[in-house]
Design a protein around this motif. Structure first.
Motif, PDB file in Angstrom:
ATOM      1  N   PHE A   1       0.681   4.638   6.782  1.00 11.59           N
ATOM      2  CA  PHE A   1       1.695   3.782   6.228  1.00 11.59           C
ATOM      3  C   PHE A   1       3.206   4.277   6.458  1.00 11.59           C
ATOM      4  O   PHE A   1       3.414   5.577   6.813  1.00 11.59           O
ATOM      5  CB  PHE A   1       1.514   3.958   4.724  1.00 11.59           C
ATOM      6  N   SER A   2       3.998   3.430   6.391  1.00 11.42           N
ATOM      7  CA  SER A   2       5.433   3.910   6.417  1.00 11.42           C
ATOM      8  C   SER A   2       5.702   4.320   5.394  1.00 11.42           C
ATOM      9  O   SER A   2       5.017   4.339   4.201  1.00 11.42           O
ATOM     10  CB  SER A   2       6.366   2.629   6.601  1.00 11.42           C
ATOM     11  N   LYS A   3       6.937   4.822   5.063  1.00  9.73           N
ATOM     12  CA  LYS A   3       7.286   5.586   3.610  1.00  9.73           C
ATOM     13  C   LYS A   3       7.475   4.304   2.607  1.00  9.73           C
ATOM     14  O   LYS A   3       7.078   4.721   1.435  1.00  9.73           O
ATOM     15  CB  LYS A   3       8.631   6.269   3.888  1.00  9.73           C
ATOM     16  N   GLU A   4       7.799   3.330   2.974  1.00  7.25           N
ATOM     17  CA  GLU A   4       8.237   2.034   1.970  1.00  7.25           C
ATOM     18  C   GLU A   4       6.445   1.943   1.663  1.00  7.25           C
ATOM     19  O   GLU A   4       6.014   1.599   0.342  1.00  7.25           O
ATOM     20  CB  GLU A   4       8.653   0.878   2.439  1.00  7.25           C
ATOM     21  N   GLU A   5       5.462   1.462   2.553  1.00  3.90           N
ATOM     22  CA  GLU A   5       4.115   1.131   2.167  1.00  3.90           C
ATOM     23  C   GLU A   5       3.456   2.265   1.439  1.00  3.90           C
ATOM     24  O   GLU A   5       2.760   2.101   0.607  1.00  3.90           O
ATOM     25  CB  GLU A   5       3.460   0.930   3.460  1.00  3.90           C
ATOM     26  N   ARG A   6       4.041   3.419   1.677  1.00  4.27           N
ATOM     27  CA  ARG A   6       3.141   4.465   1.074  1.00  4.27           C
ATOM     28  C   ARG A   6       3.523   4.463  -0.482  1.00  4.27           C
ATOM     29  O   ARG A   6       2.724   4.697  -1.416  1.00  4.27           O
ATOM     30  CB  ARG A   6       3.654   6.118   1.653  1.00  4.27           C
ATOM     31  N   GLN A   7       4.798   4.276  -0.751  1.00  2.00           N
ATOM     32  CA  GLN A   7       5.051   3.917  -2.198  1.00  2.00           C
ATOM     33  C   GLN A   7       4.420   2.764  -2.896  1.00  2.00           C
ATOM     34  O   GLN A   7       3.777   3.171  -4.206  1.00  2.00           O
ATOM     35  CB  GLN A   7       6.623   3.913  -2.368  1.00  2.00           C
ATOM     36  N   GLU A   8       4.203   2.006  -2.201  1.00  2.00           N
ATOM     37  CA  GLU A   8       3.345   0.826  -2.741  1.00  2.00           C
ATOM     38  C   GLU A   8       2.057   1.323  -2.858  1.00  2.00           C
ATOM     39  O   GLU A   8       1.209   0.736  -3.930  1.00  2.00           O
ATOM     40  CB  GLU A   8       3.375  -0.518  -1.655  1.00  2.00           C
ATOM     41  N   VAL A   9       1.399   2.162  -2.042  1.00  2.00           N
ATOM     42  CA  VAL A   9      -0.014   2.438  -2.173  1.00  2.00           C
ATOM     43  C   VAL A   9      -0.052   3.348  -3.371  1.00  2.00           C
ATOM     44  O   VAL A   9      -1.035   3.434  -4.097  1.00  2.00           O
ATOM     45  CB  VAL A   9      -0.387   3.142  -0.901  1.00  2.00           C
ATOM     46  N   GLU A  10       0.806   4.328  -3.454  1.00  6.20           N
ATOM     47  CA  GLU A  10       0.992   5.226  -4.541  1.00  6.20           C
ATOM     48  C   GLU A  10       0.858   4.584  -6.018  1.00  6.20           C
ATOM     49  O   GLU A  10       0.085   4.940  -6.865  1.00  6.20           O
ATOM     50  CB  GLU A  10       2.243   6.159  -4.520  1.00  6.20           C
ATOM     51  N   GLU A  11       1.443   3.439  -6.098  1.00  2.00           N
ATOM     52  CA  GLU A  11       1.632   2.515  -7.163  1.00  2.00           C
ATOM     53  C   GLU A  11       0.244   1.805  -7.621  1.00  2.00           C
ATOM     54  O   GLU A  11      -0.266   1.658  -8.512  1.00  2.00           O
ATOM     55  CB  GLU A  11       2.559   1.678  -7.125  1.00  2.00           C
ATOM     56  N   ALA A  12      -0.463   1.537  -6.215  1.00  2.00           N
ATOM     57  CA  ALA A  12      -1.759   0.933  -6.306  1.00  2.00           C
ATOM     58  C   ALA A  12      -2.716   1.827  -6.795  1.00  2.00           C
ATOM     59  O   ALA A  12      -3.775   1.385  -7.402  1.00  2.00           O
ATOM     60  CB  ALA A  12      -2.371   0.388  -4.754  1.00  2.00           C
ATOM     61  N   MET A  13      -2.671   3.106  -6.701  1.00  2.00           N
ATOM     62  CA  MET A  13      -3.674   4.085  -7.186  1.00  2.00           C
ATOM     63  C   MET A  13      -3.493   4.118  -8.661  1.00  2.00           C
ATOM     64  O   MET A  13      -4.665   4.385  -9.332  1.00  2.00           O
ATOM     65  CB  MET A  13      -3.298   5.581  -6.653  1.00  2.00           C
TER      66      MET A  13
ATOM     67  N   ASP B   1      -8.047  -3.308   2.608  1.00  2.00           N
ATOM     68  CA  ASP B   1      -8.092  -4.906   3.128  1.00  2.00           C
ATOM     69  C   ASP B   1      -6.686  -5.108   4.034  1.00  2.00           C
ATOM     70  O   ASP B   1      -5.821  -5.245   3.095  1.00  2.00           O
ATOM     71  CB  ASP B   1      -8.370  -5.634   1.812  1.00  2.00           C
ATOM     72  N   ILE B   2      -7.174  -5.435   5.118  1.00  2.00           N
ATOM     73  CA  ILE B   2      -5.887  -6.101   5.943  1.00  2.00           C
ATOM     74  C   ILE B   2      -5.198  -7.209   5.652  1.00  2.00           C
ATOM     75  O   ILE B   2      -4.099  -7.723   5.927  1.00  2.00           O
ATOM     76  CB  ILE B   2      -6.159  -5.912   7.524  1.00  2.00           C
ATOM     77  N   SER B   3      -6.059  -8.020   4.823  1.00  2.00           N
ATOM     78  CA  SER B   3      -5.428  -9.564   4.195  1.00  2.00           C
ATOM     79  C   SER B   3      -4.617  -9.495   3.264  1.00  2.00           C
ATOM     80  O   SER B   3      -4.141 -10.418   2.851  1.00  2.00           O
ATOM     81  CB  SER B   3      -6.733 -10.467   4.243  1.00  2.00           C
ATOM     82  N   LEU B   4      -4.532  -8.347   2.843  1.00  2.00           N
ATOM     83  CA  LEU B   4      -3.483  -7.910   1.452  1.00  2.00           C
ATOM     84  C   LEU B   4      -2.546  -7.199   1.929  1.00  2.00           C
ATOM     85  O   LEU B   4      -2.546  -6.199   2.590  1.00  2.00           O
ATOM     86  CB  LEU B   4      -4.307  -7.219   0.455  1.00  2.00           C
ATOM     87  N   ASP B   5      -1.334  -7.471   1.341  1.00  2.00           N
ATOM     88  CA  ASP B   5      -0.079  -6.848   1.595  1.00  2.00           C
ATOM     89  C   ASP B   5      -0.240  -5.340   1.080  1.00  2.00           C
ATOM     90  O   ASP B   5      -1.102  -5.171  -0.034  1.00  2.00           O
ATOM     91  CB  ASP B   5       1.197  -7.328   0.722  1.00  2.00           C
ATOM     92  N   PRO B   6       0.360  -4.301   1.545  1.00  2.00           N
ATOM     93  CA  PRO B   6       0.134  -2.956   1.075  1.00  2.00           C
ATOM     94  C   PRO B   6       0.301  -2.664  -0.284  1.00  2.00           C
ATOM     95  O   PRO B   6       1.329  -3.314  -1.109  1.00  2.00           O
ATOM     96  CB  PRO B   6       1.286  -2.051   1.818  1.00  2.00           C
ATOM     97  N   GLY B   7      -0.704  -2.010  -1.138  1.00  2.00           N
ATOM     98  CA  GLY B   7      -0.512  -2.086  -2.496  1.00  2.00           C
ATOM     99  C   GLY B   7      -1.417  -3.030  -3.241  1.00  2.00           C
ATOM    100  O   GLY B   7      -1.390  -3.004  -4.354  1.00  2.00           O
ATOM    101  N   ARG B   8      -1.195  -4.224  -2.716  1.00  2.00           N
ATOM    102  CA  ARG B   8      -2.048  -5.635  -3.675  1.00  2.00           C
ATOM    103  C   ARG B   8      -3.415  -5.016  -3.591  1.00  2.00           C
ATOM    104  O   ARG B   8      -3.899  -4.239  -3.172  1.00  2.00           O
ATOM    105  CB  ARG B   8      -1.733  -6.680  -2.669  1.00  2.00           C
ATOM    106  N   MET B   9      -3.827  -5.665  -4.951  1.00  2.00           N
ATOM    107  CA  MET B   9      -5.396  -5.463  -5.033  1.00  2.00           C
ATOM    108  C   MET B   9      -6.069  -6.610  -5.401  1.00  2.00           C
ATOM    109  O   MET B   9      -5.561  -7.724  -5.745  1.00  2.00           O
ATOM    110  CB  MET B   9      -5.475  -4.568  -6.566  1.00  2.00           C
ATOM    111  N   ARG B  10      -7.320  -6.474  -5.168  1.00  2.00           N
ATOM    112  CA  ARG B  10      -8.301  -7.615  -5.525  1.00  2.00           C
ATOM    113  C   ARG B  10      -9.617  -7.115  -5.761  1.00  2.00           C
ATOM    114  O   ARG B  10     -10.122  -6.393  -5.185  1.00  2.00           O
ATOM    115  CB  ARG B  10      -8.464  -8.562  -3.907  1.00  2.00           C
TER     116      ARG B  10
END
Length: 189
Positions: free
Chosen positions: A151-163, A93-102
C-alpha cells in the motif's frame, strides 16, 4: 465457539501486501484482545481466546492463498462448528477502495482464489465474510503483481482505520447481529 480466519500468504516476503490484509486483520484482533496466534495446527497458525465475551479461534492459514480451504475445512471438522454461523473469513477485495468494507453472509468467490478454494472444500458458499478493499488494479498492471504489492502511505492509513472497523464488525457478528454489521459497515463512508 467461532473461528475467524484471515486470508493471506505465509512468509515474510508477503507481509504487508494487499493480498495479506486478512492476516493484518487477525494480527490486529490478536493484539487488541491479547491472543497469541503462534500455535501450528490444522495447516494454520492459530490462537484461542476471548473477544467481547465470546470464545474464538483466530487463524492464519499457512497453505498459501489458493489452498486456504484445506486449513479452513480442517478447523471446521476438528472444532465441530456450524460454518454458516460460526465461521468468519476476512480477506482482500480489489473491487473496493482501500479501507472500504463489505460484509456478506454468502456469495460467489468474485474471482478470489482463496475464497474459491474454501467454497470448493465446503461444498457451498454460505459463510460469513468481511471483505476489505485494497483498491482496483491500475490499467496495464498484472493482477498478481498488484495484489502482492504494498500500500501507499495514504492507502495504509485507510487500511489501519479499516482494522478498527473490522474489529467492531467482528463484535457485531459474534453477537449474532450480522444485519447490523452490514447496515453499519457496508455503506460508503
Amino acid at each position: 465457539m467461532h473461528i475467524i480466519v484471515g486470508l493471506g500468504n505465509p512468509s515474510k516476503e508477503y507481509k504487508g501486501t494487499r493480498h495479506n490484509i486478512g492476516f493484518d486483520a487477525i494480527d490486529y484482533l490478536a493484539d487488541k484482545y491479547g491472543i497469541d496466534v503462534s500455535s501450528k495446527k490444522h495447516k494454520a497458525l492459530i490462537g484461542k481466546g476471548i473477544i467481547e465475551g465470546y470464545k474464538v479461534i483466530l487463524a492464519k492459514p499457512q497453505t498459501f492463498m489458493n489452498l486456504s480451504g484445506e486449513s479452513v475445512i480442517e478447523l471446521i471438522d476438528f472444532y465441530k462448528i456450524d460454518e454458516k454461523d460460526e465461521l468468519i473469513i476476512i480477506y482482500d477485495d480489489i473491487s473496493l477502495d482501500p479501507g472500504r468494507m463489505r460484509i456478506r453472509k454468502k456469495g460467489s468467490a468474485g474471482g478470489h482464489n482463496g475464497i474459491k478454494n474454501i467454497i470448493s472444500h465446503l461444498g457451498h458458499d454460505e459463510f460469513l465474510r468481511i471483505k476489505i478493499g485494497v483498491g482496483e488494479k491500475p490499467k496495464g498492471w498484472d493482477l498478481a503483481d498488484y495484489v502482492l504489492g504494498r500500500f501507499s502511505k495514504e492507502e495504509r492509513q485507510e487500511v489501519e482505520e479499516a482494522m478498527i472497523r473490522t474489529s467492531q464488525a467482528v463484535k457485531f457478528m459474534l453477537e449474532g447481529n450480522v444485519e447490523e454489521a452490514m447496515n453499519q459497515y457496508n455503506k460508503t463512508r
